[in-house]
Design a protein around this motif. Sequence first.
Motif, PDB file in Angstrom:
ATOM      1  N   MET A   1       2.600  36.409  25.834  1.00  0.00           N
ATOM      2  CA  MET A   1       3.950  36.453  25.257  1.00  0.00           C
ATOM      3  C   MET A   1       4.535  37.871  25.356  1.00  0.00           C
ATOM      4  SD  MET A   1       5.159  33.628  24.223  1.00  0.00           S
ATOM      5  CE  MET A   1       4.390  32.280  25.102  1.00  0.00           C
TER       6      MET A   1
ATOM      7  N   LYS B   1      -5.275  35.219  22.768  1.00  0.00           N
ATOM      8  CA  LYS B   1      -4.519  34.271  21.941  1.00  0.00           C
ATOM      9  C   LYS B   1      -3.951  33.258  22.915  1.00  0.00           C
ATOM     10  CE  LYS B   1      -0.854  33.298  21.632  1.00  0.00           C
ATOM     11  NZ  LYS B   1      -0.283  32.010  22.173  1.00  0.00           N
TER      12      LYS B   1
ATOM     13  N   ARG C   1       7.213  22.173  18.839  1.00  0.00           N
ATOM     14  CA  ARG C   1       7.748  22.203  20.215  1.00  0.00           C
ATOM     15  C   ARG C   1       8.818  21.128  20.389  1.00  0.00           C
ATOM     16  NH1 ARG C   1       3.884  25.151  23.522  1.00  0.00           N
ATOM     17  NH2 ARG C   1       4.869  24.352  25.412  1.00  0.00           N
TER      18      ARG C   1
ATOM     19  N   ARG D   1       8.773  20.951  32.497  1.00  0.00           N
ATOM     20  CA  ARG D   1       7.549  21.762  32.577  1.00  0.00           C
ATOM     21  C   ARG D   1       6.736  21.584  31.285  1.00  0.00           C
ATOM     22  NH1 ARG D   1       5.135  25.841  29.118  1.00  0.00           N
ATOM     23  NH2 ARG D   1       3.398  26.593  30.336  1.00  0.00           N
TER      24      ARG D   1
ATOM     25  N   ASN E   1       8.643  26.055  21.248  1.00  0.00           N
ATOM     26  CA  ASN E   1       9.184  26.419  19.942  1.00  0.00           C
ATOM     27  C   ASN E   1      10.331  27.427  20.126  1.00  0.00           C
ATOM     28  OD1 ASN E   1       7.836  29.017  20.346  1.00  0.00           O
ATOM     29  ND2 ASN E   1       5.966  27.868  19.955  1.00  0.00           N
TER      30      ASN E   1
ATOM     31  N   ASP F   1      -1.524  27.851  17.896  1.00  0.00           N
ATOM     32  CA  ASP F   1      -2.157  28.848  18.755  1.00  0.00           C
ATOM     33  C   ASP F   1      -3.510  29.210  18.137  1.00  0.00           C
ATOM     34  OD1 ASP F   1      -0.079  28.914  20.494  1.00  0.00           O
ATOM     35  OD2 ASP F   1       0.741  30.826  19.818  1.00  0.00           O
TER      36      ASP F   1
END
Length: 324
Positions: free
Chosen positions: A33, A87, A147, A168, A209, A235
């Motif tokens: 991220m 993560k 999500r 995706r 999200n 996660d």
Amino acid sequence: MMGKTFLLLLILILNQACASDSKPQLLYLAHNMPQSHPVHQGILEMQQSLETKSGGTLRIKVFSDGQLGSEREVLELLQIGSIAITKVSAATLSNFVPEYHVLGIPFLFRDELHKFEVLEGEIGKSILEKGNKYWLRGLCFYDAGSRSFYTSTKAIRSPEDLKGMKIRVMNNQMSINMVKAMGGSGTPMAFSELYTALQQGVVDGAENNPPSFVESNHYEVCKYYTLDEHSGVPDVLVISTKYWSRLSEQEKEWLLEASVESAEAQKKYWKKSVERSMKVALDNGVEVIVPDKSLFAEQAMTVKEDFKRDYPELVDLVNQIESK
Ligand code: GCU
């Protein structure tokens, strides 16, 4: 993996191998991220807390933005002991540790309270421990909210709109099956490749999200966000057992405490980031659609049934979660 990334990785692996034999110990942590994402902020809390607790003898170096590879690649590097911590989404992890599949079942959690009771209670603990035999020890869960679909070509207002759309998904069979059950076509792809794929029309949309939608700038391309909240898959912070087993009892305790503290902090960052992300999306012309979720849930029911058939030994775990 690209040549440059490979070279960087090689240097890091050699460094890490040398560093691990001498004090102070440096643990490499990789995630995919951007640094503005609440996951990164949670990780920085862990880094800080571990440094304080250990008086600087056990430290973490963070590599964000998928610099060391996709979630799948980094998990493989953990398994061979080249990287210490990562993560990842429980969905990616479930390709390595099957028990995590359970957490990706669509519409599994009734609400936030239910989700955290499961993740932070005995069920969550037992799932985290299951990774040990695959060299991937779970430390704690991080909140990844819910999500939902976002699209560039047309809005999704009901499952019928998904027909003919390429969405995706994470590299995970359950995610592919879920989109199919709802009427679309799930295309697995690494997160780092998604912006370009959306821009070039390789896919018509994705699902994620709000923080991941906004912090990765996908909202620049996708102007429809349909809050069907089909998955609460969390996660996970994972440590390679090759590192874990080298830590002293005291160091393990520090690391566990620091990870749980960071999970608490991450929840707060998460809430703020969801609010901010929705505002950024709206301010930038994204149409936010609040659909009838039950229509999507009905379509996705078959995924749970298929799961129970394919993994009969995990049905108990699903039942425990549902009855919590
Ligand atoms: C979420 C999740 C990530 C995952 C990403 C994805 O943002 O937190 O771990 O990589 O979704 O869709 O790939």
